[in-house]
Structure formats: C-alpha cells, structure tokens
Design a protein around this motif. Sequence first.
Motif, PDB file in Angstrom:
ATOM      1  N   VAL A   1       0.828  -1.205   0.000  1.00  0.00           N
ATOM      2  CA  VAL A   1       0.000   0.000   0.000  1.00  0.00           C
ATOM      3  C   VAL A   1       0.864   1.257   0.000  1.00  0.00           C
ATOM      4  CG1 VAL A   1      -0.302   0.198   2.516  1.00  0.00           C
ATOM      5  CG2 VAL A   1      -2.085   1.038   0.974  1.00  0.00           C
ATOM      6  N   LEU A   2       2.023   1.222   0.646  1.00  0.00           N
ATOM      7  CA  LEU A   2       2.929   2.372   0.600  1.00  0.00           C
ATOM      8  C   LEU A   2       3.443   2.581  -0.816  1.00  0.00           C
ATOM      9  CD1 LEU A   2       4.516   4.616   1.971  1.00  0.00           C
ATOM     10  CD2 LEU A   2       6.267   2.930   2.569  1.00  0.00           C
ATOM     11  N   ARG A   3       3.792   1.482  -1.478  1.00  0.00           N
ATOM     12  CA  ARG A   3       4.279   1.585  -2.859  1.00  0.00           C
ATOM     13  C   ARG A   3       3.201   2.156  -3.776  1.00  0.00           C
ATOM     14  NH1 ARG A   3       5.191  -3.272  -3.366  1.00  0.00           N
ATOM     15  NH2 ARG A   3       7.332  -3.209  -2.588  1.00  0.00           N
ATOM     16  N   GLU A   4       1.974   1.692  -3.607  1.00  0.00           N
ATOM     17  CA  GLU A   4       0.872   2.143  -4.455  1.00  0.00           C
ATOM     18  C   GLU A   4       0.585   3.629  -4.273  1.00  0.00           C
ATOM     19  OE1 GLU A   4      -3.975   1.445  -4.916  1.00  0.00           O
ATOM     20  OE2 GLU A   4      -2.800   0.176  -3.576  1.00  0.00           O
ATOM     21  N   LEU A   5       0.568   4.106  -3.038  1.00  0.00           N
ATOM     22  CA  LEU A   5       0.130   5.481  -2.785  1.00  0.00           C
ATOM     23  C   LEU A   5       1.262   6.497  -2.854  1.00  0.00           C
ATOM     24  CD1 LEU A   5      -2.509   5.003   0.055  1.00  0.00           C
ATOM     25  CD2 LEU A   5      -2.836   5.105  -2.417  1.00  0.00           C
ATOM     26  N   LEU A   6       2.464   6.129  -2.408  1.00  0.00           N
ATOM     27  CA  LEU A   6       3.579   7.073  -2.477  1.00  0.00           C
ATOM     28  C   LEU A   6       4.148   7.147  -3.882  1.00  0.00           C
ATOM     29  CD1 LEU A   6       5.556   9.009  -1.110  1.00  0.00           C
ATOM     30  CD2 LEU A   6       6.940   7.015  -0.455  1.00  0.00           C
ATOM     31  N   GLY A   7       4.309   5.995  -4.523  1.00  0.00           N
ATOM     32  CA  GLY A   7       4.861   5.973  -5.869  1.00  0.00           C
ATOM     33  C   GLY A   7       6.352   6.260  -5.881  1.00  0.00           C
ATOM     34  N   THR A   8       6.889   6.402  -7.077  1.00  0.00           N
ATOM     35  CA  THR A   8       8.327   6.596  -7.229  1.00  0.00           C
ATOM     36  C   THR A   8       8.692   8.069  -7.156  1.00  0.00           C
ATOM     37  OG1 THR A   8       8.084   6.610  -9.640  1.00  0.00           O
ATOM     38  CG2 THR A   8       8.605   4.502  -8.596  1.00  0.00           C
ATOM     39  N   GLY A   9       9.867   8.319  -6.617  1.00  0.00           N
ATOM     40  CA  GLY A   9      10.385   9.679  -6.519  1.00  0.00           C
ATOM     41  C   GLY A   9      11.638   9.840  -7.345  1.00  0.00           C
ATOM     42  N   SER A  10      12.191  11.042  -7.318  1.00  0.00           N
ATOM     43  CA  SER A  10      13.423  11.330  -8.066  1.00  0.00           C
ATOM     44  C   SER A  10      14.459  11.940  -7.133  1.00  0.00           C
ATOM     45  CB  SER A  10      13.130  12.273  -9.230  1.00  0.00           C
ATOM     46  OG  SER A  10      12.488  13.456  -8.777  1.00  0.00           O
ATOM     47  N   GLY A  11      14.501  11.427  -5.902  1.00  0.00           N
ATOM     48  CA  GLY A  11      15.513  11.875  -4.956  1.00  0.00           C
ATOM     49  C   GLY A  11      15.051  12.903  -3.955  1.00  0.00           C
TER      50      GLY A  11
ATOM     51  N   PHE B   1      -7.650  15.105  -1.411  1.00  0.00           N
ATOM     52  CA  PHE B   1      -7.571  13.654  -1.573  1.00  0.00           C
ATOM     53  C   PHE B   1      -7.440  13.264  -3.037  1.00  0.00           C
ATOM     54  CE2 PHE B   1      -9.926  13.674   2.565  1.00  0.00           C
ATOM     55  CZ  PHE B   1      -8.973  12.977   3.301  1.00  0.00           C
ATOM     56  N   GLU B   2      -6.635  12.220  -3.286  1.00  0.00           N
ATOM     57  CA  GLU B   2      -6.471  11.694  -4.637  1.00  0.00           C
ATOM     58  C   GLU B   2      -6.819  10.213  -4.742  1.00  0.00           C
ATOM     59  OE1 GLU B   2      -3.046  14.390  -6.755  1.00  0.00           O
ATOM     60  OE2 GLU B   2      -2.466  12.440  -5.945  1.00  0.00           O
ATOM     61  N   GLN B   3      -6.551   9.447  -3.686  1.00  0.00           N
ATOM     62  CA  GLN B   3      -6.753   8.006  -3.773  1.00  0.00           C
ATOM     63  C   GLN B   3      -6.898   7.423  -2.374  1.00  0.00           C
ATOM     64  OE1 GLN B   3      -3.751   6.018  -6.100  1.00  0.00           O
ATOM     65  NE2 GLN B   3      -4.508   3.972  -5.631  1.00  0.00           N
ATOM     66  N   PHE B   4      -7.707   6.374  -2.269  1.00  0.00           N
ATOM     67  CA  PHE B   4      -7.889   5.659  -1.003  1.00  0.00           C
ATOM     68  C   PHE B   4      -7.596   4.181  -1.208  1.00  0.00           C
ATOM     69  CE2 PHE B   4     -10.758   9.305  -0.688  1.00  0.00           C
ATOM     70  CZ  PHE B   4     -10.436   9.809   0.568  1.00  0.00           C
ATOM     71  N   ALA B   5      -7.265   3.500  -0.114  1.00  0.00           N
ATOM     72  CA  ALA B   5      -7.068   2.056  -0.156  1.00  0.00           C
ATOM     73  C   ALA B   5      -7.396   1.479   1.212  1.00  0.00           C
ATOM     74  CB  ALA B   5      -5.627   1.715  -0.539  1.00  0.00           C
ATOM     75  N   GLU B   6      -7.829   0.220   1.221  1.00  0.00           N
ATOM     76  CA  GLU B   6      -8.033  -0.524   2.449  1.00  0.00           C
ATOM     77  C   GLU B   6      -7.245  -1.823   2.347  1.00  0.00           C
ATOM     78  OE1 GLU B   6     -12.515   0.409   4.000  1.00  0.00           O
ATOM     79  OE2 GLU B   6     -12.334  -0.795   2.177  1.00  0.00           O
TER      80      GLU B   6
ATOM     81  N   VAL C   1      -6.721  -1.599   7.855  1.00  0.00           N
ATOM     82  CA  VAL C   1      -6.012  -0.366   7.500  1.00  0.00           C
ATOM     83  C   VAL C   1      -6.847   0.457   6.527  1.00  0.00           C
ATOM     84  CG1 VAL C   1      -4.008   0.544   6.236  1.00  0.00           C
ATOM     85  CG2 VAL C   1      -3.715  -1.321   7.897  1.00  0.00           C
ATOM     86  N   LEU C   2      -6.898   1.757   6.772  1.00  0.00           N
ATOM     87  CA  LEU C   2      -7.426   2.721   5.805  1.00  0.00           C
ATOM     88  C   LEU C   2      -6.274   3.636   5.417  1.00  0.00           C
ATOM     89  CD1 LEU C   2      -9.816   4.088   4.284  1.00  0.00           C
ATOM     90  CD2 LEU C   2     -10.057   5.580   6.290  1.00  0.00           C
ATOM     91  N   ALA C   3      -6.032   3.759   4.128  1.00  0.00           N
ATOM     92  CA  ALA C   3      -4.933   4.571   3.625  1.00  0.00           C
ATOM     93  C   ALA C   3      -5.436   5.591   2.629  1.00  0.00           C
ATOM     94  CB  ALA C   3      -3.860   3.682   2.978  1.00  0.00           C
ATOM     95  N   ALA C   4      -4.721   6.702   2.517  1.00  0.00           N
ATOM     96  CA  ALA C   4      -5.120   7.764   1.598  1.00  0.00           C
ATOM     97  C   ALA C   4      -3.889   8.503   1.080  1.00  0.00           C
ATOM     98  CB  ALA C   4      -6.044   8.762   2.286  1.00  0.00           C
ATOM     99  N   ARG C   5      -3.968   8.936  -0.167  1.00  0.00           N
ATOM    100  CA  ARG C   5      -2.978   9.855  -0.736  1.00  0.00           C
ATOM    101  C   ARG C   5      -3.662  11.188  -0.971  1.00  0.00           C
ATOM    102  NH1 ARG C   5      -0.988   7.755  -5.914  1.00  0.00           N
ATOM    103  NH2 ARG C   5      -2.673   8.920  -6.938  1.00  0.00           N
ATOM    104  N   ALA C   6      -2.989  12.257  -0.527  1.00  0.00           N
ATOM    105  CA  ALA C   6      -3.509  13.600  -0.704  1.00  0.00           C
ATOM    106  C   ALA C   6      -2.371  14.507  -1.145  1.00  0.00           C
ATOM    107  CB  ALA C   6      -4.133  14.114   0.591  1.00  0.00           C
TER     108      ALA C   6
END
Length: 222
Positions: free
Chosen positions: A33-43, A201-206, A214-219
Amino acid sequence: MTTAAYDGIADWYEQEFLGGPVTDGSPLSLGPVLRELLGTGSGGTCLELGCGTGVHAAQVRELGWTPVGVDLSGGMLRYADGRLPVARADAARLPFRDGSVSAAIAMMVHTDMPAYPAVLREAARVLRPGGVFVHVGVHPCFCGGFADRADPEAVVIGPGYLDGAWTKKSWTAHGVRDKVGATHLPLPALLNAFLAAGLTFEQFAETGTPTPIVLAARARRH
C-alpha cells in the motif's frame, strides 16, 4: 524533552513486535500500500512523521525518495539511527521550513497522536506546493477499543466508535494499544481534518481481510 510513551516499549517493539509474524496491519505488511500510494520519486525528501524505529526507510529509499524521520521517542530513534536521518521532535511542531519537503508519510501513527489534525496542518505547511502526503492508519471503522477482533471472521463492534476517546482497551495483549493507549477519530473527523489542513484527496485504499484493518489515503497540498 519529556519521556515519550514509546520509550518504555522500544525494545519490545523492535525485537518482539517487529520480529513476530507479519499479519494484516503490522508495519512489515504495509509495503504494497505504501508503494501504491507514495509511488516513485526522483531523490526528493520524504519526511516520515512518527518514524519510530525507521522500519519503512528502506522501502522509501528503494522507491527513489530520500527518507528523513521525526519522532518524539528517543528510545525508538535509537533503532532508527542508521536507517535514516532523524530528529527528535513533535510532529505537531515540525523543525522544517515551509514548503521544504517533496513528500510526507504517516504510517500507522495517527492513533498515537491526539493532535493529529494539527499534525496534518504541519504536514501541509512543510510540503512544497503539489507535494504528496500518504496516510496509512488503523481503520477507524473496524479497529479500536470498541472493536473485538478475537475472531477475525466475525468482528464485533461495540459502543465507543462515536466517542473519539483515548483508551488502552484492546482485544489482544500482543499489540501496541494495550501498552501505550490509542486515540480514536471517527471517520468523518479524520477525513475532515485533511480538508481543513488544505490537503486534497487523490486516492484511497483498504487492506486486511475479511474486514479491513487499514485505511490509507494519498492527498496533495493545494
């Protein structure tokens, strides 16, 4: 600085709790769920609020972010040291400049923070415009002092969901709540705190079966 609640259980948390079986909702189960909501960064800097022993730092780094953590507990930070740069600080008064971080995460900590609405405002303050905030937390509807999860196939919900109170009441003696207590926020209060902080808010996940743990959210910051 005063002693933090987790100072007294830091050794247990690192050696027994994290060393035990990986179950739904445990810190080591949250990678997908962290991978899905945080996604990739560039440093860019990813600030973890309530980083504890730094168990999520390696994955944040693998995703292309630069992890930095804050926590009130010196005992927990003893274990985090070496896993990521850390500061002992209150998440409701972050030692970071406005707009100075690219992302922030809060992993299973909102029930440890009675002033979580203030924490969200601080997260929004230190995020750059468009910066992402990921919340992964105990599900407010199905977990808490009011929920008996002794039988995962038949979770029993009793009175208390609407109270929004701190409690050490727990259905198990093998978790965190019965040791340091937890603060409950009903779902509307939790979601409205994001909006009041200026987070969109942009996305939710359980996660967790058969009843979510767990309830998760990306904002994002406006």
